[in-house]
Design a protein around this motif. Structure first.
Motif, PDB file in Angstrom:
ATOM      1  N   ALA A  16       0.841  -1.203   0.000  1.00  0.00           N
ATOM      2  CA  ALA A  16       0.000   0.000   0.000  1.00  0.00           C
ATOM      3  C   ALA A  16       0.876   1.253   0.000  1.00  0.00           C
ATOM      4  CB  ALA A  16      -0.922  -0.007   1.212  1.00  0.00           C
ATOM      5  N   LEU A  17       1.942   1.214   0.782  1.00  0.00           N
ATOM      6  CA  LEU A  17       2.855   2.360   0.853  1.00  0.00           C
ATOM      7  C   LEU A  17       3.488   2.637  -0.517  1.00  0.00           C
ATOM      8  CD1 LEU A  17       4.201   4.414   2.761  1.00  0.00           C
ATOM      9  CD2 LEU A  17       5.960   2.700   3.231  1.00  0.00           C
ATOM     10  N   ILE A  18       3.866   1.557  -1.194  1.00  0.00           N
ATOM     11  CA  ILE A  18       4.449   1.709  -2.535  1.00  0.00           C
ATOM     12  C   ILE A  18       3.408   2.340  -3.469  1.00  0.00           C
ATOM     13  CG2 ILE A  18       5.309   0.444  -4.555  1.00  0.00           C
ATOM     14  CD1 ILE A  18       6.436  -1.645  -2.488  1.00  0.00           C
ATOM     15  N   ALA A  19       2.159   1.875  -3.355  1.00  0.00           N
ATOM     16  CA  ALA A  19       1.086   2.412  -4.212  1.00  0.00           C
ATOM     17  C   ALA A  19       0.846   3.889  -3.921  1.00  0.00           C
ATOM     18  CB  ALA A  19      -0.190   1.603  -4.007  1.00  0.00           C
ATOM     19  N   VAL A  20       0.839   4.246  -2.640  1.00  0.00           N
ATOM     20  CA  VAL A  20       0.612   5.645  -2.253  1.00  0.00           C
ATOM     21  C   VAL A  20       1.638   6.555  -2.920  1.00  0.00           C
ATOM     22  CG1 VAL A  20       0.819   7.239  -0.294  1.00  0.00           C
ATOM     23  CG2 VAL A  20      -0.550   5.174  -0.063  1.00  0.00           C
ATOM     24  N   ARG A  21       2.867   6.034  -3.068  1.00  0.00           N
ATOM     25  CA  ARG A  21       3.944   6.866  -3.602  1.00  0.00           C
ATOM     26  C   ARG A  21       4.016   6.858  -5.130  1.00  0.00           C
ATOM     27  NH1 ARG A  21       8.414   5.083   0.949  1.00  0.00           N
ATOM     28  NH2 ARG A  21       7.455   6.256   2.657  1.00  0.00           N
ATOM     29  N   GLN A  22       3.042   6.201  -5.746  1.00  0.00           N
ATOM     30  CA  GLN A  22       3.084   6.173  -7.208  1.00  0.00           C
ATOM     31  C   GLN A  22       2.172   7.224  -7.805  1.00  0.00           C
ATOM     32  OE1 GLN A  22       2.881   2.071  -8.135  1.00  0.00           O
ATOM     33  NE2 GLN A  22       5.079   1.942  -7.774  1.00  0.00           N
ATOM     34  N   ARG A  23       2.774   8.075  -8.620  1.00  0.00           N
ATOM     35  CA  ARG A  23       2.048   9.231  -9.127  1.00  0.00           C
ATOM     36  C   ARG A  23       0.858   8.820 -10.008  1.00  0.00           C
ATOM     37  NH1 ARG A  23       6.155  13.189 -11.474  1.00  0.00           N
ATOM     38  NH2 ARG A  23       6.980  13.008  -9.387  1.00  0.00           N
ATOM     39  N   LEU A  24       1.051   7.788 -10.822  1.00  0.00           N
ATOM     40  CA  LEU A  24       0.023   7.397 -11.792  1.00  0.00           C
ATOM     41  C   LEU A  24      -1.322   7.144 -11.103  1.00  0.00           C
ATOM     42  CD1 LEU A  24      -0.792   6.503 -14.705  1.00  0.00           C
ATOM     43  CD2 LEU A  24      -0.247   4.183 -13.987  1.00  0.00           C
ATOM     44  N   LEU A  25      -1.246   6.487  -9.945  1.00  0.00           N
ATOM     45  CA  LEU A  25      -2.475   6.151  -9.226  1.00  0.00           C
ATOM     46  C   LEU A  25      -3.296   7.414  -8.951  1.00  0.00           C
ATOM     47  CD1 LEU A  25      -3.676   3.501  -7.892  1.00  0.00           C
ATOM     48  CD2 LEU A  25      -2.887   4.465  -5.748  1.00  0.00           C
ATOM     49  N   TRP A  26      -2.599   8.460  -8.488  1.00  0.00           N
ATOM     50  CA  TRP A  26      -3.312   9.687  -8.114  1.00  0.00           C
ATOM     51  C   TRP A  26      -3.693  10.501  -9.341  1.00  0.00           C
ATOM     52  CZ3 TRP A  26      -5.066   8.456  -3.846  1.00  0.00           C
ATOM     53  CH2 TRP A  26      -4.312   7.748  -2.931  1.00  0.00           C
ATOM     54  N   VAL A  71      -9.406   2.466 -11.422  1.00  0.00           N
ATOM     55  CA  VAL A  71      -8.630   1.591 -10.518  1.00  0.00           C
ATOM     56  C   VAL A  71      -7.980   0.470 -11.327  1.00  0.00           C
ATOM     57  CG1 VAL A  71      -8.792  -0.023  -8.575  1.00  0.00           C
ATOM     58  CG2 VAL A  71     -10.093   2.113  -8.517  1.00  0.00           C
ATOM     59  N   GLY A  72      -8.765  -0.145 -12.193  1.00  0.00           N
ATOM     60  CA  GLY A  72      -8.238  -1.244 -13.013  1.00  0.00           C
ATOM     61  C   GLY A  72      -7.095  -0.781 -13.905  1.00  0.00           C
ATOM     62  N   VAL A  73      -7.288   0.399 -14.504  1.00  0.00           N
ATOM     63  CA  VAL A  73      -6.236   0.944 -15.383  1.00  0.00           C
ATOM     64  C   VAL A  73      -4.957   1.201 -14.576  1.00  0.00           C
ATOM     65  CG1 VAL A  73      -5.577   3.010 -16.695  1.00  0.00           C
ATOM     66  CG2 VAL A  73      -7.770   1.901 -17.130  1.00  0.00           C
ATOM     67  N   ALA A  74      -5.120   1.823 -13.414  1.00  0.00           N
ATOM     68  CA  ALA A  74      -3.938   2.201 -12.619  1.00  0.00           C
ATOM     69  C   ALA A  74      -3.210   0.987 -12.043  1.00  0.00           C
ATOM     70  CB  ALA A  74      -4.354   3.140 -11.492  1.00  0.00           C
ATOM     71  N   LEU A  75      -3.948  -0.066 -11.729  1.00  0.00           N
ATOM     72  CA  LEU A  75      -3.315  -1.208 -11.047  1.00  0.00           C
ATOM     73  C   LEU A  75      -2.977  -2.362 -11.987  1.00  0.00           C
ATOM     74  CD1 LEU A  75      -5.326  -1.387  -7.678  1.00  0.00           C
ATOM     75  CD2 LEU A  75      -3.315  -0.039  -8.266  1.00  0.00           C
ATOM     76  N   SER A  76      -3.179  -2.178 -13.278  1.00  0.00           N
ATOM     77  CA  SER A  76      -2.963  -3.320 -14.183  1.00  0.00           C
ATOM     78  C   SER A  76      -1.509  -3.797 -14.204  1.00  0.00           C
ATOM     79  CB  SER A  76      -3.444  -2.978 -15.598  1.00  0.00           C
ATOM     80  OG  SER A  76      -2.816  -1.801 -16.016  1.00  0.00           O
TER      81      SER A  76
ATOM     82  N   LEU B  87      15.192  -4.124  -6.095  1.00  0.00           N
ATOM     83  CA  LEU B  87      14.630  -3.504  -4.892  1.00  0.00           C
ATOM     84  C   LEU B  87      13.479  -2.596  -5.316  1.00  0.00           C
ATOM     85  CD1 LEU B  87      18.036  -2.483  -3.279  1.00  0.00           C
ATOM     86  CD2 LEU B  87      16.654  -4.475  -2.688  1.00  0.00           C
ATOM     87  N   TYR B  88      12.604  -2.268  -4.372  1.00  0.00           N
ATOM     88  CA  TYR B  88      11.484  -1.382  -4.705  1.00  0.00           C
ATOM     89  C   TYR B  88      11.943   0.076  -4.636  1.00  0.00           C
ATOM     90  CZ  TYR B  88       8.252  -5.300  -4.339  1.00  0.00           C
ATOM     91  OH  TYR B  88       7.598  -6.473  -4.542  1.00  0.00           O
ATOM     92  N   PRO B  89      11.955   0.766  -5.771  1.00  0.00           N
ATOM     93  CA  PRO B  89      12.508   2.131  -5.775  1.00  0.00           C
ATOM     94  C   PRO B  89      11.713   3.120  -4.943  1.00  0.00           C
ATOM     95  CG  PRO B  89      11.546   1.569  -7.918  1.00  0.00           C
ATOM     96  CD  PRO B  89      11.535   0.330  -7.111  1.00  0.00           C
ATOM     97  N   ASP B  90      10.426   2.832  -4.696  1.00  0.00           N
ATOM     98  CA  ASP B  90       9.601   3.788  -3.949  1.00  0.00           C
ATOM     99  C   ASP B  90       9.685   3.614  -2.441  1.00  0.00           C
ATOM    100  OD1 ASP B  90       8.444   5.328  -6.078  1.00  0.00           O
ATOM    101  OD2 ASP B  90       7.400   3.503  -6.652  1.00  0.00           O
ATOM    102  N   LEU B  91      10.417   2.610  -1.985  1.00  0.00           N
ATOM    103  CA  LEU B  91      10.621   2.453  -0.546  1.00  0.00           C
ATOM    104  C   LEU B  91      11.981   3.029  -0.172  1.00  0.00           C
ATOM    105  CD1 LEU B  91       9.379  -1.216   0.151  1.00  0.00           C
ATOM    106  CD2 LEU B  91       8.132   0.930   0.475  1.00  0.00           C
ATOM    107  N   THR B  92      12.124   3.391   1.097  1.00  0.00           N
ATOM    108  CA  THR B  92      13.454   3.784   1.580  1.00  0.00           C
ATOM    109  C   THR B  92      14.234   2.502   1.888  1.00  0.00           C
ATOM    110  OG1 THR B  92      12.831   3.778   3.914  1.00  0.00           O
ATOM    111  CG2 THR B  92      12.449   5.827   2.684  1.00  0.00           C
ATOM    112  N   GLY B  93      15.536   2.650   2.070  1.00  0.00           N
ATOM    113  CA  GLY B  93      16.358   1.483   2.406  1.00  0.00           C
ATOM    114  C   GLY B  93      15.861   0.802   3.669  1.00  0.00           C
ATOM    115  N   TRP B  94      15.490   1.619   4.647  1.00  0.00           N
ATOM    116  CA  TRP B  94      15.005   1.064   5.924  1.00  0.00           C
ATOM    117  C   TRP B  94      13.709   0.288   5.712  1.00  0.00           C
ATOM    118  CZ3 TRP B  94      11.249   0.492   9.453  1.00  0.00           C
ATOM    119  CH2 TRP B  94      11.622   0.195  10.771  1.00  0.00           C
TER     120      TRP B  94
END
Lengths: 271, 299
Positions: A16-26, A71-76, B87-94
């Motif tokens: 979820a954290l990775i998704a939050v940080r992805q610009r495309l989703l927003w 949602v489907g487009v962003a998460l494909s 590695l996942y680029p959107d995560l920090t190393g920690w």
């Protein structure tokens, strides 16, 4: 050490954290959510609904039809990206199924937040107008029985297509399939479709049965063997079918993921 | 703990990547060498449980890789650094380390976080831990990769080209770390950097065309080039029957260091290094291939 019940929430959290940080989703979802919210609070049709709950249900159906497509487009590509983790993740003792559920569940949960916020906004406005808390409860029911199951089914389809096809084609296929399954009625185009049947993932039957949306949202004014009269049984069947489609597609994704992994390793070996 | 491979074979549609490999390893650092395509990565993937062998048996401690439970048990004792580190680029190393720690089954949050802090210090990443991985250089990513290997205090460590992308100082630090780990763990180091093997590995195994062609003390591999290593004076070109180890500019031309079965006319014998021994061994393995199957061409 290391049970699935302990690992899954953590996997969902990080995905979820990775998704939050992805610009495309927003970029995809924020304008759609804002537009649907604007229409919901300003449209006279929504205000004319038989009840406050019905107004919330109509908003939820709008979200299900259009926002879910986003949602489907962003998460494909979310499983295709997860697959890139490759050997690093494969070498951990966590079962591939748990990793897959994290990789899909986390981004899906994030993607549902704006939809939940729109429903909460509409529910709160209706609650203030009616001086009753019921519309807020209706918003929660709408999210859980209309928007979330449909989003699960379409996300599962999207990730399967994302593993199979180049991401652009996967996204086009997602939009076409969702339109066919939720919007395209025989009246619009005379082709076989599940729209208006209990197999449609739009969530029309729960919306009509449990939230009082206009009855046309269930069978779309058509008759046929899978176009049942809207009642509790039909709503449960519709909800169950949507969830089952989503889970079946996730199982297919799991299979594709392991096949894709072994194919990549074979290709690596030949390099 | 003991790692035992018994007649392990892996057949792909394109050919046999690992061919009847039998090997027993106890605690210590062992170098895994071989040319590209020799089967090193495939062998490591088999030992990690990612790939299943076509034939043969792998045991780590009392666990057999052929069963699902055995694979899961081995993965719980494993630290693996793949060559292609995604590695996942959107995560920090920690965060990346915390995620991998969760997937490794370290459920106790406090213990996991304490390990992460300790490992970040050990690999010199404490100052960069809160930055997103997409901002890291190749060396920093490699250090996070090395830290994730050590999460969960694994008893079996497999590292594939761990020092690729590291600067000389980082490489020395990593070699020291690896050496300290080998006292009570099995550590398999696959690399093309022979200096890393010479410095860190008391034992070495060499793969060629999927087969183990040498397994023994590192010094023993060096000795394979004893009496076969020569320096040609400036102006003397190496013949076709020798392998050139290096060429250096000297007064009057280029001076070649060569390995070959016969002493060149002007060649001066010198003490072999590990590199010389490795080349001599591969020469011998290729000659053996040619004798067995004249259709096989040298790599």
């Amino acid at each position: 050490m290391g049970s699935a019940t302990a690992t899954l929430p953590g996997a969902v959290r990080y995905e979820a954290l990775i998704a939050v940080r992805q610009r495309l989703l927003w970029v995809v979802l924020a304008p759609m959510a804002a537009l649907i919210a604007l229409v919901a609070v300003s449209s006279p049709a929504a205000g004319d609904a038989d009840s406050a709950s019905a107004g919330v249900a109509v908003t939820a159906l709008g979200l299900s039809a259009f926002y879910t497509m986003g949602v489907g487009v962003a998460l494909s590509d979310c499983l295709a990206r997860h697959r890139a983790g490759g050997d690093l993740l494969e070498a951990t003792p966590t079962a591939p199924t748990v990793r897959l559920l994290g990789a899909v569940g986390g981004p899906l949960a994030v993607a549902l937040v704006p939809a939940g916020a729109v429903l909460l906004l509409v529910g709160t406005i209706r609650a203030l107008v009616d001086a009753s808390p019921d519309p807020i409860g209706a918003a929660a029911v709408a999210l859980l029985t209309i928007v979330a199951p449909g989003a699960l089914a379409l996300t599962a389809l999207a990730v399967v297509l994302g593993l199979w096809l180049p991401v652009v084609f996967a996204r086009i296929a997602v939009v076409l399939t969702w339109g066919w399954a939720t919007l395209l009625t025989p009246g619009l185009l005379p082709v076989p479709t599940v729209t208006g049947t209990i197999l449609s993932p739009l969530g029309g039957y729960p919306a009509v049965t449990w939230l009082g949306a206009p009855s046309t949202w269930a069978d779309r004014g058509e008759t046929g063997p899978l176009r049942l009269a809207a009642d509790d049984g039909a709503a449960l069947l519709n909800l169950g079918a949507t969830l089952l489609i989503g889970l079946a597609l996730l199982a297919l994704a799991r299979l594709l993921l392991s096949e894709a992994g072994s194919r990549i390793r074979k290709e690596d070996q030949t390099r | 703990m003991r790692l035992m491979l018994d007649a392990v074979t892996k057949q792909f549609p394109s050919g046999r990547a690992v061919d009847d490999v039998s090997l027993t390893l106890g605690p210590g650092v062992v170098g895994l060498l071989g040319p590209n395509g020799a089967g090193k990565t495939t062998l490591m993937r088999i030992i990690t449980g990612i790939l299943r062998p076509t034939a043969g048996r792998v045991e780590v401690g009392s666990h057999d890789l052929s069963s699902r439970a055995g694979r899961a048990a081995i993965k719980r004792t494993l630290g693996y650094l793949p060559q292609e580190l995604a590695l996942y680029p959107d995560l920090t190393g920690w965060e990346m380390l915390d995620y991998i720690g969760l997937l490794k089954g370290i459920d106790d949050k406090r213990a996991r976080h304490a390990q992460i802090e300790d490992l970040l210090e050990r690999v010199g990443m404490a100052a960069h831990a809160k930055r997103r991985i997409r901002t890291y250089s190749g060396g920093l990513k490699r250090r996070i990769g090395i830290a994730q290997v050590l999460l969960g205090d694994p008893r079996l460590i497999i590292v594939d080209e761990p020092t690729a992308g590291l600067d000389p100082e980082e490489r020395m630090r990593f070699r020291a770390l690896l050496g300290s780990l080998g006292t009570d763990r099995i550590v398999i180091l696959s690399t093309h950097i022979l200096e890393d093997v010479a410095q860190s590995c008391p034992r070495v195994a060499v793969l060629h065309h999927g087969r183990i062609v040498y397994h023994g003390p590192t010094g023993g591999l060096t000795d394979r080039a004893a009496g076969q290593t020569f320096v040609l004076p400036s102006g003397v070109a190496p013949g076709d029957d020798v392998s050139v180890i290096n060429a250096s500019s000297a007064i009057g031309g280029v001076e070649y260091r060569v390995v070959g079965p016969r002493q060149p006319a002007a060649g001066r014998p010198v003490d072999p290094t590990l590199e010389d021994g490795y080349v001599a061994l591969l020469q011998s393995a290729r000659n053996h291939d040619h004798r067995e199957d004249p259709q096989i061409h040298a790599i």
